[in-house]
Design an enzyme around this catalytic site. Sequence first.
Site, PDB file in Angstrom:
ATOM      1  N   GLU A  82       0.891  -1.167   0.000  1.00 26.31           N
ATOM      2  CA  GLU A  82       0.000   0.000   0.000  1.00 26.31           C
ATOM      3  C   GLU A  82       0.923   1.208   0.000  1.00 26.31           C
ATOM      4  O   GLU A  82       1.653   1.451   0.965  1.00 26.31           O
ATOM      5  CB  GLU A  82      -0.871  -0.035   1.254  1.00 26.31           C
ATOM      6  CG  GLU A  82      -1.915   1.049   1.268  1.00 26.31           C
ATOM      7  CD  GLU A  82      -2.306   1.411   2.691  1.00 26.31           C
ATOM      8  OE1 GLU A  82      -2.571   0.513   3.505  1.00 26.31           O
ATOM      9  OE2 GLU A  82      -2.319   2.625   2.983  1.00 26.31           O
ATOM     10  N   CYS A  95      -3.248   7.208   5.711  1.00 27.99           N
ATOM     11  CA  CYS A  95      -3.176   6.876   4.274  1.00 27.99           C
ATOM     12  C   CYS A  95      -4.443   7.323   3.573  1.00 27.99           C
ATOM     13  O   CYS A  95      -4.451   7.509   2.360  1.00 27.99           O
ATOM     14  CB  CYS A  95      -3.032   5.381   4.048  1.00 27.99           C
ATOM     15  SG  CYS A  95      -2.412   4.435   5.430  1.00 27.99           S
TER      16      CYS A  95
END
Lengths: 509, 509
Positions: B245, B282
């Site tokens: 990610e 994030c």
Amino acid sequence: MAAAPVWSVDPRTGKQREQVAVEATAQEVDAAVRAAHDARGALTDRTVRAAFLRTAADELEAAKDQLVEAADAETALGPVRLTGELARTCYQLRAFAGIVDEGAFLDVVVNHPDDTATPPIPDLRRYKLPLGVVAVYSASNFPFAFSVAGGDTASALAAGCPVVVKAHPDHPGLSELVAKVLRRAAARHDLPEGVLGLVHGFEAGIELIKHPQVAAAGFTGSIRGGRALFDAAAARPVPIPFHGELGSLNPVVVTEAAAAERGEAIGAGLAGSMTLGVGQFCVKPGLVLAPAGAAGDTLVKSLTDAVSNTDAGVLLDHRMRDNFVAGVAERAGLPDVESPVTPGAGGEHTVSAGFLTVPASRLAQAGEHDLLLEECFGPVTVVARYADEAEVRDVLSRLPGNLTATVQLSDGEAAGEGRGAELVRELTPLAGRVLVNGWPTGVAVAAAQHHGGPYPATTSTSTSVGGTAIERWMRPVAYQAVPEALLPAELQDDNPLGLPRRFNGRLER
Amino acid sequence: MAAAPVWSVDPRTGKQREQVAVEATAQEVDAAVRAAHDARGALTDRTVRAAFLRTAADELEAAKDQLVEAADAETALGPVRLTGELARTCYQLRAFAGIVDEGAFLDVVVNHPDDTATPPIPDLRRYKLPLGVVAVYSASNFPFAFSVAGGDTASALAAGCPVVVKAHPDHPGLSELVAKVLRRAAARHDLPEGVLGLVHGFEAGIELIKHPQVAAAGFTGSIRGGRALFDAAAARPVPIPFHGELGSLNPVVVTEAAAAERGEAIGAGLAGSMTLGVGQFCVKPGLVLAPAGAAGDTLVKSLTDAVSNTDAGVLLDHRMRDNFVAGVAERAGLPDVESPVTPGAGGEHTVSAGFLTVPASRLAQAGEHDLLLEECFGPVTVVARYADEAEVRDVLSRLPGNLTATVQLSDGEAAGEGRGAELVRELTPLAGRVLVNGWPTGVAVAAAQHHGGPYPATTSTSTSVGGTAIERWMRPVAYQAVPEALLPAELQDDNPLGLPRRFNGRLER
């Protein structure tokens, strides 16, 4: 500059038959990918997709005589095999239509809000969407089943992804014909031609994998070619999934008890499997661990008789023939390697099946005999004679990943006596499919099939055959707190499409 | 040569607190991976795995005070947030224990022989096996939930894969503590220590991804670091899956009607989401498309008020602080960019939240303003004011992949009027999670969750949060014609383990 011609070649003579296409320029690859990209929306409707796949099967069957003749002229695989392969290909298209109808592949999961969770769960609904344009690199050895209308194409279209196929140079004429049939089927459902593109040429294949609008790729072929494309896919500014089937040795272990019980039958079965399709199967058994001693001798004798009686055959192209002839000669020249039936050149355009034997101890550690652990495409196998179980274990520990691993057991071992279960366990880490008392050639199209395996068998954990092949072309998306009025039908509470799903933890089918 | 020390650093002062470890040498990485590899067999039993995960949660909770204190000292995230994050981490471990118990993740498929298929189907049984040792690269910003005992570790252990964690240098002391707790939990179930390895150091991370016995990797962090590891994973002689990610802008679209209806609430909500955890999520909304004109002005005014009232905060380390200060200054200096609340340096060790505005037209084509389409880690967002729907579409078409995409709709649009459904459809290709009238921060642990998205959001199509995260660490294997006596219990006809499965085409749950 004139476009490079693409010739159809007769492998039985090595002569050019006719020019059937030209190699695609970078601009033509771009146009094919853009047309496919523009066709994405047309594939959204699952009903249309399923109908298209079924019509494609119908149209392929309707064109059977023409297609089989064209395939035979370019591959020399013979009408019987090719008729069967076409039937398999149509079955596969219809199987994927059934999968599209059922909808389980959408993996629908619904979670209503749950304040007791940590952190609290909002309304969340997840399913899978098609990734986008899929590049398919056809195989040489299955001009129907792993080519233009093969498993990669069928599963990608089923997923809702338009496809651009890179034709295999061993059957460019057939590729053009099959692409036309698929486009005709598409037209019947008012789908644009762009749902199925076709390009020829090595350079076109490189352009294709680099194209920004290509979202994933499927490949069946050699380790060298597949790895080069895998590397290119990974090196893109935006890397894409590359599902490549690259190569496999497909080891077979014959226990002492199995050889004693039916050594002759095992030898005959092995001969049939390794020479099927002139040994040009990805799942050809390429290494057989057989016991030293009398029982193993019976197996080798039976194998010798059967392989000796095998007619010389034509390989798919002359490059393969040259590689085969050179490859078996190099292997046969290794110390302690014998050739009970010498494989190699047959007539001017054919090859003869054969097999080699070697003491298993020669394979137990690194050295020049490692060549015997590399796939040799064509009608040859290596029988490694082992003295004890430790040698079997040593050789197995040195194998790369495989599509299949097989063990031949005695009746008693198959019923649970002795080392049967242990051998099945030992073979499992080596392969994607483990067989008992069968032969790996013949890859059924089924939900439980897995045609893949640890690298280099495949470059991913996915399968290229069977129902789950569709998963390769999908990505999940979750919707959070999206009002019912704005949700896709697949995710609505009342399940208007009747999809199997996981609903608030409960599996609904 | 002395081993390089690993220091715990206080981000509130930038001072070294204590030496907590040393960087792992190549030999130490090798030892950790080998120990993990040797521990694979111990994780075979699903009952033991589930119990281990639950005990790990219990033990983490028992050590809560010590762990939260250690985490706060190294991250400055504060005890409230960290206590919540630890609770989430324990919930997640137990959720995966539940998934292990249920067994649906094994994807059992059984096909009895079927001679009516083309080609005929032999007895085929497929399920999934753990891949092997998983390398986990911890994130800085979630010292519990995306670190040593976080989602990657929990899902890998649930799958039956031992884990070697590369500790994040921003909380090495906490990493050591958590690893000890996990190993204590393992010992309670007679599992070897090797099921959970921990290494420190940049070079150790490189060694880890290259180790032949590492079978897959999970990563949460920056695009630069993640891409380097992705490239290394792909370049191995045997490439392995790398689930990374990497970064996300998390666009938000506010419709004209939504801004008119509740511009003030949207501004306040946005302020809360973008400053949560000092903007170090994030899924922080980093680009907001808001209408030009009065309704949008209301939103901006509300955002201004709320962000102005936000206290300065401490980022996870001083490198991040420097990057933030430089990054916002560079962005603020672009033509036509305004700073209603100027983000940047706060006190000596803190940063101040702020936001920038820019005409959306500036983002509609390539140029120096593309910098605004890159993630800037920390408490800042960019509000792009659009004149019409075409500008929204133009900007969206230029975005890279995202973890999330959000649309703020009016009540009427949420009920199906106007462009609501169209906007949801337009945002779907951009992200792995699409939200209506919510904020992307806060990622629930649920079966329907998807925390991933088109590159660079993630390097694969998988999720790192939620039930399906377990799929990343499995590979399928099919057994062909294997007698019942030799089959794993999971695949036997009478289903002794009561697993959900697909049995001869029928979905059994």
